[in-house]
Scaffold this motif. Sequence first.
Motif, PDB file in Angstrom:
ATOM      1  N   GLY A   1      16.062  13.070  40.137  1.00  0.00           N
ATOM      2  CA  GLY A   1      14.885  13.845  40.530  1.00  0.00           C
ATOM      3  C   GLY A   1      14.153  14.460  39.354  1.00  0.00           C
ATOM      4  O   GLY A   1      13.085  15.072  39.538  1.00  0.00           O
ATOM      5  N   GLY A   2      14.702  14.334  38.157  1.00  0.00           N
ATOM      6  CA  GLY A   2      14.077  14.942  36.985  1.00  0.00           C
ATOM      7  C   GLY A   2      14.007  16.452  37.070  1.00  0.00           C
ATOM      8  O   GLY A   2      13.074  17.077  36.561  1.00  0.00           O
ATOM      9  N   HIS A   3      15.015  17.061  37.689  1.00  0.00           N
ATOM     10  CA  HIS A   3      15.013  18.507  37.933  1.00  0.00           C
ATOM     11  C   HIS A   3      15.524  19.271  36.710  1.00  0.00           C
ATOM     12  O   HIS A   3      16.605  19.860  36.726  1.00  0.00           O
ATOM     13  CB  HIS A   3      15.885  18.829  39.138  1.00  0.00           C
ATOM     14  CG  HIS A   3      15.465  18.171  40.416  1.00  0.00           C
ATOM     15  ND1 HIS A   3      14.273  18.457  41.050  1.00  0.00           N
ATOM     16  CD2 HIS A   3      16.086  17.236  41.176  1.00  0.00           C
ATOM     17  CE1 HIS A   3      14.184  17.740  42.158  1.00  0.00           C
ATOM     18  NE2 HIS A   3      15.264  16.980  42.256  1.00  0.00           N
ATOM     19  N   SER A   4      14.747  19.293  35.635  1.00  0.00           N
ATOM     20  CA  SER A   4      15.246  19.926  34.409  1.00  0.00           C
ATOM     21  C   SER A   4      15.368  21.442  34.550  1.00  0.00           C
ATOM     22  O   SER A   4      16.323  22.049  34.041  1.00  0.00           O
ATOM     23  CB  SER A   4      14.334  19.578  33.231  1.00  0.00           C
ATOM     24  OG  SER A   4      13.006  20.010  33.479  1.00  0.00           O
ATOM     25  N   ALA A   5      14.419  22.087  35.256  1.00  0.00           N
ATOM     26  CA  ALA A   5      14.500  23.534  35.438  1.00  0.00           C
ATOM     27  C   ALA A   5      15.712  23.894  36.299  1.00  0.00           C
ATOM     28  O   ALA A   5      16.443  24.849  36.002  1.00  0.00           O
ATOM     29  CB  ALA A   5      13.220  24.056  36.079  1.00  0.00           C
TER      30      ALA A   5
END
Length: 511
Positions: free
Chosen positions: A191-195
Amino acid sequence: MAKPHEKLAESLAILKDLQEAGRRIFKSYELTRIHRERLLQNGFLRAVIKGWLMSTGPQTQEHDTTPWYSSFWEFCSLYCNDRFGKDWFLSPEQSLLLHAEATAIRPQVVVSTPRGTNNKVDLLFGTSLYDLKVKVMPDELTEKNGVRVYTVEAALIRVPEGFFQRAPIEMQVAMASLRDVSTVLGLLLDGGHSAVAGRLAGAFRHVGRDAFADEIVAAFESAGYDVRETDPFAGQARVTAIAAGLPPLVARLRAIWESQRAAVIEIFPKAPGLPSDRAAYMKFVEDIYESDAYHSLSIEGYSVTPELIDRVREGSWNPQIDEEDRKSRDALAARGYYLAFQKVKESVAAIISGGEPGGALTRDTHREWYRELFAPSVTAGILRASALAGYRNHPVYLRSSQHVPPRAETAADGMNALFDLLEGENESSVRAVLGHWLVGYVHPYPDGNGRIARFLMNAMLASGGYPWTVVRVDDRKAYLAGLEEASVKMDVRPFAQFLSDRVTWSSARAG
């Protein structure tokens, strides 16, 4: 022409057929109008919302929440299936609460579904359902206790940051249930959920799972992301007692204990230490029996008089000879209390002698207390002998409480964990307050949990030299309110303050 009671019996037979599979919630069309109206009029059914009915009983008071709370999740499941098919799941927040064995009924439950209309449905006793239009992915979903929920991993990613502050115990228990970080890490990376990755890395580090935190950061850096680690638990006490892979209820009890013990120590008076005059201490316990029996049984709803207590103590109450004694629920309870009190006295005497730690002693003896409480009812033929077997094997619900005790199959694990905590605790005030609360929280027995909890409290008070303390029936409202605040809001302070005041009063009386 059939008489009214015959007509009612006919309607009850139809209701019984519907209840055979353990159901308590029904669609209106499952009964004809005549049967439906007859059962509603006589108090055997109650309307939840238009088109939906709940099984209840004519003895149930209008304000009694017990039938509704015991039916709540069944209603949610059936209602959502009816509206959304299988395309619905509880919100990430509610999913994590259930995964963490947080069973209290919340005022509002949010349902995630692609077919949602952002609509609130008001239910009984101030509860409601809100259907939120959300796209859900099948591989992120599972089932828990009969309702559809997000997996722990998916829910951790989806919950807002503020939920870590609002439900720190539940979040830490849910995180402790993960044996490996790879599943949650895969969802984060896809999901590219870096935060979110930075938030979860900080959360795992907060609870002592540094390897998980390091793995998340390293994987995201390898994927070309700049991860900024933050601690969503900032300002919350770290719960160090949670070990990976523990059963959720065991992890939950450990987390509760560690997060609440400081409040008890702050509020409670300092323990006086084991009494030097043991005979005087036990004389006070013996003298307080009548008051303790009256108040403890009255809190549970028994009509007990000092005269009845005297009859029981003197042995003039005999259910094997006197038919009225055999039939008297109150007398049976009073006799059981007397027998159990004698066993508790033996435990207290052993504790103040310093021969055996209170937690270890009561691990075994609390079962004896329970058997003595209900032995007279078994002898009189009111209860089956199997009632003395031990922990419950069925669900229980607490009258007018949002707290729903854990599932029956977890009760033994919960009680073992509780006694581990009692044995490991060095503050007698903490043993007394948290021990009392958590016996009621687990609710291990089919009946008598309040009496067992108060017996345990007094055994633990004795381990610190505090006097035997009576919870008066006059204070029932404040007493139950304190327990409710602790079990539903995870705040033991009101309950600790209530018991502290009662202990201070008893200390003054004991001289």
